[in-house]
Design a protein around this motif. Sequence first.
Motif, mmCIF file in Angstrom:
data_model
loop_
_atom_site.group_PDB
_atom_site.id
_atom_site.type_symbol
_atom_site.label_atom_id
_atom_site.label_comp_id
_atom_site.label_asym_id
_atom_site.label_seq_id
_atom_site.Cartn_x
_atom_site.Cartn_y
_atom_site.Cartn_z
ATOM 1 N N SER A 1 0.847 -1.190 0.000
ATOM 2 C CA SER A 1 0.000 0.000 0.000
ATOM 3 C C SER A 1 0.879 1.234 0.000
ATOM 4 N N PHE A 2 0.328 2.328 -0.504
ATOM 5 C CA PHE A 2 1.031 3.606 -0.444
ATOM 6 C C PHE A 2 0.026 4.738 -0.514
ATOM 7 N N ARG A 3 0.449 5.885 0.026
ATOM 8 C CA ARG A 3 -0.380 7.092 -0.022
ATOM 9 C C ARG A 3 0.528 8.307 -0.069
ATOM 10 N N PRO A 4 0.060 9.356 -0.768
ATOM 11 C CA PRO A 4 0.835 10.596 -0.784
ATOM 12 C C PRO A 4 0.679 11.320 0.557
ATOM 13 N N ILE A 5 1.752 11.927 1.003
ATOM 14 C CA ILE A 5 1.724 12.752 2.209
ATOM 15 C C ILE A 5 2.488 14.037 1.922
ATOM 16 N N PHE A 6 2.346 15.005 2.779
ATOM 17 C CA PHE A 6 3.019 16.295 2.639
ATOM 18 C C PHE A 6 2.721 16.931 1.280
ATOM 19 N N GLY A 7 1.446 16.954 0.926
ATOM 20 C CA GLY A 7 1.032 17.601 -0.317
ATOM 21 C C GLY A 7 1.454 16.876 -1.574
ATOM 22 N N GLY A 8 1.773 15.612 -1.449
ATOM 23 C CA GLY A 8 2.169 14.827 -2.618
ATOM 24 C C GLY A 8 3.655 14.843 -2.909
ATOM 25 N N ALA A 9 4.449 15.484 -2.060
ATOM 26 C CA ALA A 9 5.897 15.523 -2.259
ATOM 27 C C ALA A 9 6.569 14.256 -1.757
ATOM 28 N N THR A 10 5.894 13.525 -0.915
ATOM 29 C CA THR A 10 6.418 12.303 -0.319
ATOM 30 C C THR A 10 5.341 11.236 -0.412
ATOM 31 N N VAL A 11 5.781 10.001 -0.449
ATOM 32 C CA VAL A 11 4.837 8.896 -0.452
ATOM 33 C C VAL A 11 5.195 7.966 0.712
#
Length: 154
Positions: A46-56
């Motif tokens: 699984s994965f999700r974007p974090i920090f506005g999409g700058a990190t996953v």
Amino acid sequence: MLITDAAVRETATALAHSLGEDWTLDPQAPADGAAHLICSDGRAVSFRPIFGGATVQLWISGCAAPQPPDGATLAEQAAYDAEAAVRLPEGRRYNMAATLVTENDEEPALIVMRILEDDLLPAFEYKPRYVGHRPWRDLFDNVLAAVTAEEDAT
């Protein structure tokens, strides 16, 4: 490059295709903004974007070890037990984060796939003992040293 919430599913589809085998999008996964992939043997990524999409944020979930063959000898059972002891147990997770901001402006799917191949997928078979532990790298280094020593001896 940034990844938006809308691009998560597209990236997950590309990853499922790249992983091959029997990887698919999990149809029973919650709609939580993350992409959930599942393999026919029970492994999950699984994965999700974090920090506005700058990190996953990426994580894998362990699955049950395959059962030993019926009528296994003591040696086969011992080998099975040893292999099961180093696997990521069912229900356990292993996490990692990766930045998507690179100098080359790579596609998020390529970055995520590289992290999966180098750091997460091997953890299914060789569970890390602590943050930053990569037992599969030790195995590779030991095999490489043995091959180099063998070549030097000849």
